[in-house]
Write an enzyme that holds these catalytic residues in place. Structure first.
Site, PDB file in Angstrom:
ATOM      1  N   TYR A  18      -0.430  51.720 -16.204  1.00 53.46           N
ATOM      2  CA  TYR A  18      -0.932  53.034 -16.661  1.00 53.46           C
ATOM      3  C   TYR A  18      -1.627  53.808 -15.545  1.00 53.46           C
ATOM      4  O   TYR A  18      -2.727  54.324 -15.729  1.00 53.46           O
ATOM      5  CB  TYR A  18      -1.899  52.853 -17.844  1.00 53.46           C
ATOM      6  CG  TYR A  18      -1.387  51.902 -18.891  1.00 53.46           C
ATOM      7  CD1 TYR A  18      -0.355  52.284 -19.744  1.00 53.46           C
ATOM      8  CD2 TYR A  18      -1.915  50.620 -19.016  1.00 53.46           C
ATOM      9  CE1 TYR A  18       0.138  51.414 -20.698  1.00 53.46           C
ATOM     10  CE2 TYR A  18      -1.423  49.737 -19.968  1.00 53.46           C
ATOM     11  CZ  TYR A  18      -0.397  50.137 -20.804  1.00 53.46           C
ATOM     12  OH  TYR A  18       0.079  49.273 -21.739  1.00 53.46           O
ATOM     13  N   TYR A 144      -1.684  48.853 -31.469  1.00 53.66           N
ATOM     14  CA  TYR A 144      -0.975  48.773 -30.193  1.00 53.66           C
ATOM     15  C   TYR A 144       0.047  47.652 -30.299  1.00 53.66           C
ATOM     16  O   TYR A 144      -0.294  46.525 -30.655  1.00 53.66           O
ATOM     17  CB  TYR A 144      -1.929  48.494 -29.016  1.00 53.66           C
ATOM     18  CG  TYR A 144      -1.162  48.293 -27.730  1.00 53.66           C
ATOM     19  CD1 TYR A 144      -0.671  49.396 -27.029  1.00 53.66           C
ATOM     20  CD2 TYR A 144      -0.868  47.018 -27.259  1.00 53.66           C
ATOM     21  CE1 TYR A 144       0.083  49.222 -25.879  1.00 53.66           C
ATOM     22  CE2 TYR A 144      -0.107  46.838 -26.109  1.00 53.66           C
ATOM     23  CZ  TYR A 144       0.363  47.947 -25.425  1.00 53.66           C
ATOM     24  OH  TYR A 144       1.127  47.779 -24.299  1.00 53.66           O
ATOM     25  N   ASP A 245       1.817  41.142 -35.811  1.00 59.22           N
ATOM     26  CA  ASP A 245       1.813  41.134 -34.354  1.00 59.22           C
ATOM     27  C   ASP A 245       0.579  40.356 -33.906  1.00 59.22           C
ATOM     28  O   ASP A 245      -0.529  40.896 -33.860  1.00 59.22           O
ATOM     29  CB  ASP A 245       1.810  42.568 -33.816  1.00 59.22           C
ATOM     30  CG  ASP A 245       1.794  42.605 -32.288  1.00 59.22           C
ATOM     31  OD1 ASP A 245       1.559  41.552 -31.661  1.00 59.22           O
ATOM     32  OD2 ASP A 245       2.006  43.701 -31.724  1.00 59.22           O
ATOM     33  N   LYS A 274       1.247  36.665 -24.889  1.00 57.80           N
ATOM     34  CA  LYS A 274       0.005  36.551 -24.121  1.00 57.80           C
ATOM     35  C   LYS A 274      -0.478  35.107 -23.907  1.00 57.80           C
ATOM     36  O   LYS A 274      -0.047  34.480 -22.956  1.00 57.80           O
ATOM     37  CB  LYS A 274      -1.065  37.441 -24.752  1.00 57.80           C
ATOM     38  CG  LYS A 274      -0.733  38.919 -24.542  1.00 57.80           C
ATOM     39  CD  LYS A 274      -1.902  39.847 -24.690  1.00 57.80           C
ATOM     40  CE  LYS A 274      -1.620  41.205 -24.083  1.00 57.80           C
ATOM     41  NZ  LYS A 274      -1.291  42.241 -25.055  1.00 57.80           N
TER      42      LYS A 274
END
Ligand SMILES: *Cc1c(COP(=O)(O)O)cnc(C)c1O
Length: 422
Positions: A18, A144, A245, A274
């Site tokens: 980003y 997200y 998620d 992750k």
């Protein structure tokens, strides 16, 4: 190259997450990491308050995880998964199905890709049942789910990247964000609104996708498990699949092994990533129920197949990381981190620029009123010997589970110091 030359070349040629190129804040050069400490090129050691974005739950260079990779490297680092199979994939699938109760496993490269796969599973499921109009997803605001296009389309439409890609993204249905607070009493008004939103779109909805209990990169926001139960009931009542998620929440971070366990809810599809590899390599999984797999398979099979699917190195280290987690007293470790963060972050609540301080499991958050100057806040933390990566109005930490209480206390001091810069 000297460290300065390294940074100069980086600024000239590399993108960071980003970011502009060159990056607005030059990156810190890191040369190695061990336990919970990162060593910078100038010799400084920083306690890692970020677990490399939720991933390194056992810290760095853990002997068991290093050994798992070395062993696998001696056999094969990769082989295609089309038409072939191998022990690392089978062993990992065994562990994941045992832990989640979901018997079908798709192993892919990254969290975002697992979300794409989960969405495909849901759409193909509805299609195979002849419900061809059910092509949209329902989610709550503030979420997200990743940076690829399918995932991006279910991220928060305001704080996410929708404004940049609006015309290129499928339009999904957004319910408002659940009221804040893990321990908050469920709000009947919100529950009624949620039900109305689902009911008014039933014919076009394939699935509901949410992060259970903790919204991560969308705002480090905690909500009551009661809302997750409500979504499960709504999904069942209206023929929708529930996609959990768990890429950030999975593997103990919130105090339960999976976020869904706070509500004793079983999703139809679950995304993991992750921490799955202990932070060593990139790998994620999309798991589903027998029923979903049966319907999708009857429809002709799941249409996804990455080149590096089920990579043996990543699978081997994932199994080692999961075994290590289960052998460790992780509940006690996470509860210890939670207690130390609660007391350590409390002083931040008194600071003028701070809007909220919250802790759940091994996650500590200071939300500020104005956006953080990342360079300044990060430098304050580094001067305290701690690595943090604040963003927007959030200064937060999710330390490795092996972090000692003394080190958690130092991390909390660094978070408070960073919050003083706002
Ligand atoms: C990080 C994250 C993703 C995306 O995972 P990547 O591996 O970065 O693609 C998706 N969902 C949640 C909840 C995440 O925290």
């Amino acid at each position: 190259m000297t460290p300065d030359e390294l940074v100069a070349f980086d600024q000239e040629h590399l993108w960071h997450p980003y970011a502009t190129t060159p990056s607005a804040v030059p990156p810190y050069p890191v040369v190695s990491a061990s336990g919970v400490r990162l060593t910078l090129a100038d010799g400084r050691e920083l306690i890692d308050g970020m677990s490399s974005w939720w991933a390194a739950i056992h810290g760095y260079r853990h002997p068991r995880l290093d050994a798992a990779i070395h062993d696998q490297l001696g056999r094969m680092s990769h082989v295609m998964f089309g038409g072939l199979t191998h022990a690392p994939a089978v062993e990992l699938a065994g562990l994941l199905t045992e832990l989640t109760g979901l018997p079908k496993v798709f192993l892919c490269d990254s969290g975002s890709v697992s979300v794409e796969v989960a969405i495909k599973m849901a759409l193909q499921y509805q299609q195979a049942l002849g419900r061809t109009r059910r092509r949209r997803l329902l989610t709550v605001r503030g979420g997200y789910h990743g940076d690829t296009f399918g995932a991006m389309a279910v991220c928060d439409p305001v704080n996410g990247m929708h404004h940049l890609f609006a015309e290129a993204l499928p339009r999904h249905v957004f319910a408002s964000r659940p009221p804040a607070g893990y321990g908050a009493e469920p709000d009947p008004g919100y529950l009624a609104e949620l039900a109305r939103t689902v009911e008014s779109h039933t014919d076009e909805l394939a699935a509901i996708i949410v992060e259970p209990v903790v919204q991560g990169a969308g705002g480090m926001y905690f909500y009551s498990p009661a809302y997750l139960s409500a979504l499960r009931e709504l999904a069942d009542a209206h023929g929708l699949l529930l996609i959990a998620d768990e890429i950030a929440t999975g593997f103990g971070r919130t105090g339960e092994l999976f976020g869904c366990e706070h509500a004793r809810v079983k999703p139809d599809i679950m995304c993991l990533g992750k921490a799955m590899t202990g932070g060593y390599l990139t790998m994620a999984a999309a798991l589903c129920t027998e029923r979903v797999a049966e319907v999708v398979s009857a429809g002709g099979g799941l249409m996804h197949g990455p080149t590096f699917m089920a990579n043996p190195l990543a699978a081997a280290v994932s199994s080692a990381s999961i075994r290590l987690l289960l052998e460790r007293p992780w509940r006690r470790e996470v509860a210890g981190i939670e207690a130390a963060l609660r007391s350590g972050l409390a002083p931040a609540a008194e600071l003028p620029g701070v809007a909220d301080v919250r802790v759940l499991g091994a996650i500590g958050v200071v939300e500020t009123q104005a956006p953080v100057d990342v360079g300044l806040a990060q430098k304050a933390a580094v001067d305290h010997g701690v690595w943090l990566r604040p963003f927007n109005r959030l200064i937060y930490t999710m330390p490795p589970f092996i972090t000692s209480t003394d080190d958690v206390v130092r991390i909390a001091e660094a978070v408070v110091a960073a919050a003083r810069t706002v």
